[in-house]
Write an enzyme that holds these catalytic residues in place. Structure first.
Site, short mmCIF file in Angstrom:
data_model
loop_
_atom_site.label_atom_id
_atom_site.label_comp_id
_atom_site.label_asym_id
_atom_site.label_seq_id
_atom_site.Cartn_x
_atom_site.Cartn_y
_atom_site.Cartn_z
N CYS A 79 -0.20 -5.22 34.21
CA CYS A 79 0.65 -4.96 35.37
C CYS A 79 0.04 -3.86 36.22
CB CYS A 79 2.05 -4.53 34.93
SG CYS A 79 3.26 -5.87 34.93
N CYS A 107 2.25 -2.61 -1.81
CA CYS A 107 3.44 -1.76 -1.74
C CYS A 107 4.68 -2.58 -1.35
CB CYS A 107 3.25 -0.64 -0.73
SG CYS A 107 1.91 0.49 -1.15
N HIS A 108 4.51 -3.41 -0.32
CA HIS A 108 5.65 -4.19 0.20
C HIS A 108 5.77 -5.46 -0.62
CE1 HIS A 108 5.91 -1.42 3.57
NE2 HIS A 108 4.61 -1.55 3.72
N CYS A 160 7.31 -0.24 38.61
CA CYS A 160 7.78 -1.37 37.79
C CYS A 160 9.02 -1.99 38.45
CB CYS A 160 8.16 -0.92 36.38
SG CYS A 160 6.92 0.03 35.52
N CYS A 184 9.21 -4.90 41.33
CA CYS A 184 9.19 -6.32 40.95
C CYS A 184 10.34 -6.65 40.00
CB CYS A 184 7.88 -6.67 40.26
SG CYS A 184 6.47 -6.75 41.37
#
Lengths: 109, 284
Positions: free
Chosen positions: B245, B103-104, B200, B203
């Site tokens: 994390c 397709c691409h 999050c 840090c």
């Protein structure tokens, strides 16, 4: 045995006669050390590239023995003096008997 | 006499200026890839960021050796995985007998700029990631099994797609239909979780550019993702990094591809609006 093995080499296309050029090589390979075990506790058999050579116009430049502690996708960089125009041939030898090679030409100018 | 004194002082001042100028140049050396593509590693923070003035790429917090790996595509180990993805691109898979290239037809270059605006809102008003786009193609159009969210093939393919946007400026939409997802992501970013009771922001906003034991904390920007990490010698996706994390702070991670991580991906990407896409980057 090993899948997805593909050598890559970077060599300048041109050099002055007698010039030392930097060559970079890398081969994608999982480099299974033979020390690891799978989930069932069976040893995963060793499967590494055990030798790497580079020759210029049939003359040996480097010849390296590789050991199981070398990590995945081994990379070598070295300098080589180019006395005349010619062709570098890089060869990797796999534990399973496969041999992979790549050629690169260098012109003087 | 007075004149001489003035000259001497001026000369010393000049030397001092030169000295500091050179020191700065050494620390903040620019990220130039293959000697021709220069990528700015900092930018003014987007308007929605209240506590940070400048946003910075994780590249500047790494050692010189790690930085150098990203400055040459031959030295950058990510390109082993990009090559894997190029092979997958042409590989026919599934019941429809199609490969990506069926397709691409113009190759992966069709996706230039895409990663800079992902994740985004799709036609149904849902948030979608690049990974989901790939799997949608696989299941809907190729009749193939979807790839696992962060495993080797998917990480390689999203790296190849991301590479097409390298050098584009990150600009994810956070308004309109994206707003509720963005708000959810922001809430997750600032919510303390896990045994260590950290968010999050503790840090990556309050303490970036500080050592956390042996590691130099970055702003946690995702403009270089998927990224090759030296610690595990493979491509690491955003969601896999979020999971890592969360494990570090002894929290139970959300699932990769979950609504939570998608919302967080949108929010974290929006914190880097203005930075430049570095995919595929090299980190420690």
């Amino acid at each position: 045995m090993a899948s997805g093995v593909k050598p890559r080499v970077k060599v300048p296309k041109k050099a002055a006669a007698g010039e030392a050029i930097t060559i970079k090589t890398l081969i994608s390979h999982k480099m299974e050390s033979g020390q690891r075990k799978d989930k069932e506790g069976n040893v995963i058999p060793r499967s590494i590239i055990n030798r790497f050579t580079c020759a210029f116009n049939g003359k040996s430049v480097v010849d390296i023995t590789m050991e199981p502690a070398i990590s995945t996708n081994p990379y070598f960089q070295f300098d080589a003096t180019v006395p005349e125009a010619g062709e570098f041939v890089f060869t990797w030898y796999d534990d399973d008997g496969s041999v992979y090679d790549t050629k690169k030409s260098v012109a003087i100018g | 006499m007075g004149m001489n004194l003035f000259k001497t002082t001026a000369a010393i001042a000049g030397l001092a200026l030169m000295g500091t100028g050179m020191a700065t140049a050494g620390e903040e050396s620019a990220l130039t890839i293959n000697g021709d593509l220069t990528i700015p590693t900092s930018a003014s923070a987007p308007a929605h960021l209240e506590n940070i003035d400048m946003v910075t790429s994780g590249w500047i917090y790494r050692t010189k050796e790690t930085q150098a790996l990203q400055m040459d595509d031959f030295d950058n180990p990510s390109f082993v995985f990009v090559d894997v993805a190029l092979d997958l691109w042409d590989k026919v898979d599934g019941s429809e007998g199609k490969a990506c290239s069926s397709c691409h037809e113009n190759g992966p270059e069709e996706f230039a700029g895409l990663t800079a605006s992902m994740p985004r809102i799709n036609a149904e008003g849902q948030l979608e990631t690049t990974t989901e786009l790939v799997n949608e193609c696989r299941t809907e159009r190729m009749g193939a099994e979807p790839w696992k969210y962060s495993k080797g093939k998917m990480a390689a393919m999203t790296s190849l797609i991301g590479l097409q946007s390298r050098g584009s400026v990150v600009n994810v939409a956070i308004d309109g239909a994206a707003a509720p997802y963005w708000e959810k992501g922001k809430e997750l970013y600032y919510t303390r979780v896990g045994q260590l009771d950290m968010s999050c922001s503790n840090c990556h906003e309050d303490n970036y550019d500080v050592m956390i034991r042996a590691d130099h904390l970055s702003q946690g920007q995702i403009n270089g993702f998927p990224t090759y990490r030296l610690k595990n010698a493979k491509m690491n996706t955003t969601h896999a990094r979020f999971k890592g994390c969360m494990k570090n702070i002894r929290a139970k991670p959300f699932g990769q591809g979950s609504d939570e991580f998608k919302a967080l991906e949108l929010y974290v990407a929006s914190r880097g609006n203005g930075l430049t896409v570095e995919t595929p980057s090299v980190r420690n």
